[in-house]
Design a protein around this motif. Sequence first.
Motif: not given
Length: 147
Positions: A18-26, A31-42, A47-54
């Motif tokens: 989980i990474y904290h983006f204090s000002k979100g993304i433009p 939306v200030t909390e994102f999970a960085l999910i590495e895609l296997e063999k890729s 970068l998935q919001s932990t607050q909004h599934e979409s």
Amino acid sequence: MLIETTAWGKLEIDEDQIYHFSKGIPGFEDVTEFALIELEKSSFAQLQSTQHESISFLLTDPFNFYHEYEFDLPDTDAEELDIKDAVSVRSIVTIKEQLELSTINLLAPIILNPLNRKGKQVVLHKSSYLTKHPLWAGNSILDKGGE
């Protein structure tokens, strides 16, 4: 931690993803909390919001596609992220229906500090980079007027 995602449904992630983006993304300033999910063999990650599934972004290491890519990180951004030694640079990828038309945003890289888990999308002012560079070499989307 269990989060909801549009792409994968419920997903178990570790706190160190989980990474904290204090000002979100433009465009997504609240939306200030994102999970960085590495895609296997890729060379891609999600970068998935932990607050909004979409809300998620496909990322890649821009240096894998543009070996000559370089920029100076403004001191104010380095200070905000408390970057001393460790830094990770990623770019947002837009996948098109015709994969060869997919693009990478080199104008506004995602800067991550893996030590304190802070992140920020930094717009490179006074740069010749674009938000829609062809992802793959030899792609002439920009020569055709882009999208």
